[in-house]
Design an enzyme around this catalytic site. Sequence first.
Site, short mmCIF file in Angstrom:
data_model
loop_
_atom_site.label_atom_id
_atom_site.label_comp_id
_atom_site.label_asym_id
_atom_site.label_seq_id
_atom_site.Cartn_x
_atom_site.Cartn_y
_atom_site.Cartn_z
N ASP A 36 0.83 -1.24 -0.16
CA ASP A 36 0.04 0.02 -0.18
C ASP A 36 0.97 1.20 -0.04
O ASP A 36 0.31 2.24 0.32
CB ASP A 36 -1.09 0.15 1.08
CG ASP A 36 -2.16 -0.85 1.10
OD1 ASP A 36 -2.40 -1.22 -0.17
OD2 ASP A 36 -2.82 -1.30 1.85
N HIS A 239 27.31 6.21 -11.07
CA HIS A 239 26.14 6.26 -10.68
C HIS A 239 25.65 5.68 -9.22
O HIS A 239 25.05 5.17 -9.10
CB HIS A 239 25.20 5.75 -11.81
CG HIS A 239 24.93 6.44 -12.74
ND1 HIS A 239 24.41 6.25 -14.07
CD2 HIS A 239 25.35 7.71 -13.10
CE1 HIS A 239 24.26 7.30 -14.92
NE2 HIS A 239 25.09 8.27 -14.62
N ASP A 256 27.78 14.58 -6.26
CA ASP A 256 26.90 14.99 -7.40
C ASP A 256 25.39 15.15 -7.08
O ASP A 256 24.88 13.87 -6.62
CB ASP A 256 26.89 13.94 -8.60
CG ASP A 256 26.42 14.45 -9.93
OD1 ASP A 256 25.69 15.35 -9.79
OD2 ASP A 256 26.61 13.93 -10.97
N ASP A 267 22.21 20.44 -11.27
CA ASP A 267 22.84 19.22 -11.15
C ASP A 267 24.14 19.72 -11.24
O ASP A 267 25.03 20.16 -11.99
CB ASP A 267 22.42 18.56 -12.85
CG ASP A 267 23.77 17.48 -12.98
OD1 ASP A 267 24.02 16.85 -12.14
OD2 ASP A 267 23.54 17.01 -14.15
N HIS A 346 33.17 9.81 -19.48
CA HIS A 346 31.62 9.94 -20.02
C HIS A 346 31.72 11.59 -20.71
O HIS A 346 32.65 11.92 -20.81
CB HIS A 346 30.91 10.30 -18.59
CG HIS A 346 31.45 11.09 -17.54
ND1 HIS A 346 31.47 12.55 -17.60
CD2 HIS A 346 31.92 11.04 -16.38
CE1 HIS A 346 32.10 13.14 -16.72
NE2 HIS A 346 32.30 12.13 -15.88
N HIS A 350 25.40 18.02 -20.58
CA HIS A 350 24.08 17.38 -21.32
C HIS A 350 23.09 18.63 -21.13
O HIS A 350 23.25 19.70 -20.49
CB HIS A 350 23.51 16.49 -20.91
CG HIS A 350 23.42 16.22 -18.95
ND1 HIS A 350 22.42 16.82 -18.40
CD2 HIS A 350 24.43 15.95 -18.49
CE1 HIS A 350 22.87 17.08 -17.17
NE2 HIS A 350 24.18 16.12 -17.12
N HIS A 357 18.76 15.00 -17.44
CA HIS A 357 19.11 14.99 -18.83
C HIS A 357 18.19 15.32 -19.80
O HIS A 357 17.21 14.53 -20.14
CB HIS A 357 19.66 13.31 -19.26
CG HIS A 357 20.95 13.04 -18.38
ND1 HIS A 357 21.24 11.88 -18.14
CD2 HIS A 357 21.59 13.85 -17.49
CE1 HIS A 357 22.39 11.45 -17.61
NE2 HIS A 357 22.60 12.82 -16.99
N GLU A 380 30.81 19.20 -17.22
CA GLU A 380 31.25 18.32 -16.18
C GLU A 380 32.34 17.51 -16.39
O GLU A 380 32.09 16.06 -16.49
CB GLU A 380 29.97 17.41 -15.67
CG GLU A 380 29.16 16.81 -16.69
CD GLU A 380 28.01 16.08 -16.08
OE1 GLU A 380 28.09 15.14 -15.37
OE2 GLU A 380 26.79 16.22 -16.52
N TYR A 384 38.83 9.60 -13.30
CA TYR A 384 38.55 8.51 -12.36
C TYR A 384 39.57 7.49 -12.57
O TYR A 384 39.83 6.92 -13.83
CB TYR A 384 37.18 7.64 -12.94
CG TYR A 384 36.06 8.92 -13.21
CD1 TYR A 384 35.41 9.34 -11.92
CD2 TYR A 384 35.80 9.65 -14.06
CE1 TYR A 384 34.36 10.22 -11.97
CE2 TYR A 384 34.78 10.47 -14.34
CZ TYR A 384 34.13 10.87 -13.22
OH TYR A 384 33.24 11.97 -13.20
N ARG A 401 35.06 14.97 -10.36
CA ARG A 401 34.27 15.66 -11.34
C ARG A 401 33.84 16.88 -10.78
O ARG A 401 33.57 17.08 -9.50
CB ARG A 401 33.01 14.68 -11.46
CG ARG A 401 32.04 15.55 -12.34
CD ARG A 401 30.96 14.16 -12.92
NE ARG A 401 29.95 13.95 -11.95
CZ ARG A 401 29.97 12.49 -11.58
NH1 ARG A 401 30.88 11.76 -11.76
NH2 ARG A 401 29.13 11.98 -10.65
N GLU A 403 31.28 20.08 -11.94
CA GLU A 403 29.88 20.05 -12.68
C GLU A 403 29.19 21.43 -12.41
O GLU A 403 28.88 21.37 -11.10
CB GLU A 403 29.05 18.97 -12.72
CG GLU A 403 27.89 19.06 -13.43
CD GLU A 403 26.96 17.84 -13.41
OE1 GLU A 403 27.07 17.08 -12.31
OE2 GLU A 403 26.18 17.77 -14.50
N1 GLY Z 1 23.72 13.82 -12.18
C1 GLY Z 1 23.82 13.35 -13.41
C2 GLY Z 1 24.78 13.62 -14.37
O1 GLY Z 1 25.53 14.42 -13.91
O2 GLY Z 1 24.66 13.61 -15.49
MN MN Z 2 25.24 16.02 -15.54
MN MN Z 3 25.54 15.40 -11.91
#
Ligand code: GLY
Ligand code: MN
Ligand code: MN
Length: 435
Positions: A36, A239, A256, A267, A346, A350, A357, A380, A384, A401, A403
């Site tokens: 529930d 992630h 992040d 973000d 990466h 974006h 995203h 960003e 790594y 990172r 960003e």
């Molecule tokens: N937080 C997800 C990214 O940086 O794309």
């Molecule tokens: Mn991002």
């Molecule tokens: Mn991010």
Amino acid sequence: MDNRVFVQRRQQLIAALQPNSVALISAGFEQSRSRDTGYPFRQHSDFWYYSGFNEADALLILTNRPNMPPVQLLCREKDPAQEVWHGRRLGPEAAAATMGLQAAPLSEQRVLLQQALNGSALVYLHLTENNTLLQQVTEQMQVLQQREKRGDSAPQALFNVAVITAEQRLIKDHDEIAVMRQAGQISAEAHIRAMQFCQPGRFEYQLEAEILHHFSLNGARYPAYNSIVGGGSNGCILHYTENSSVLCAGELVLIDAGCELQGYAADISRTFPVNGVFSAEQAALYQLVLDAQYAACNAVAPGSNFALVTAAAEQVLTEGLLGLGILQGKLSDLMASKACKQYFIHGIGHWLGLDVHDVGAYKCNGAEQPFQPGMVLTIEPGLYIPSGSPVESRWWDLAIRIEDNLLVTADGHENLTIAVPKELDAIEQLMATTL
Ligand code: GLY
Ligand code: MN
Ligand code: MN
């Protein structure tokens, strides 16, 4: 946002339809979590963009057909027994009065959908996310086909409405920019709070708690995505959301996290030493990512694009990794082979908006989508180096990172997340003043 904003957006969508067509935009669904209990409801971004209506089980029918109402909303009827258990409903009458459209109860959906489809040339709808609606539409189309002798006619084609909605959402209007500026500011403050709260022995989820607390206290009840707080080697998992480890002196922590404000995402990523002072290796690698981030940010202006911004960052990262001995060889060869991608795993960024995203094409007729004022994007870069990498072990388990969120402006860009420090000495100074 003022209702006039949503009225205007619907008019723009209708103006983009082929003649004699209908567009269907469905609301989000409630999702069960266990027995529930449910996940918090989150409206579908397109539905929110065109309605500002935050209930599940609703449908917008938009059309440019001359003899039909341009916009109809189908929504749940008022129902005191249901509302006392599950929450208030606006109901069709109040929706019509406040939203500037015609509204009807969901019980009329079948009939109204059939009327909208009958005689329309094209139907625009989401072709991937909403199978229920797609199923209803195809069923109705079959019914209409069978009734052609009676003068009914089924649409000739289904179109992906996202092609129109994504293009519209890619350029943020004045109201969206104001909200995103605020989302960036709240999120920046939350990162500052996490830096000040951090010390060896605290757990990753406790830093997350500081961040969520700050979001909520400042009007943003939910994060825009699951927050990542990764200490040491956890930072190498892009992630990572378990956030369950203890933070240890001598390690970096990568956060992040960004809030969702009125549907709009921030973000931000920042990386800092758990004990408040960078080691020599941490400082060297951090400065390199920061230099790459500045190079990429400096390349954000109207007419630029993601490929140019990526190239600016990769140039700095490759030169820097070569200088540190992490990459070896000739610079031109390393650039040609994109050797830095071994550690920069990466993309550079974006689009950002109602979705973290966000929607919007990255290519336009095969070419890069040029940046235009009103677009919002992330920058960003990251490095790594998991343990076992083919470099001296002193570099192992470093994950960095940085960003930020940039609004493209007529003369360059505005950094919406500038308020959270990223210079080495500014971070060390901030961490010296713990909460
Ligand atoms: N937080 C997800 C990214 O940086 O794309
Ligand atoms: Mn991002
Ligand atoms: Mn991010």
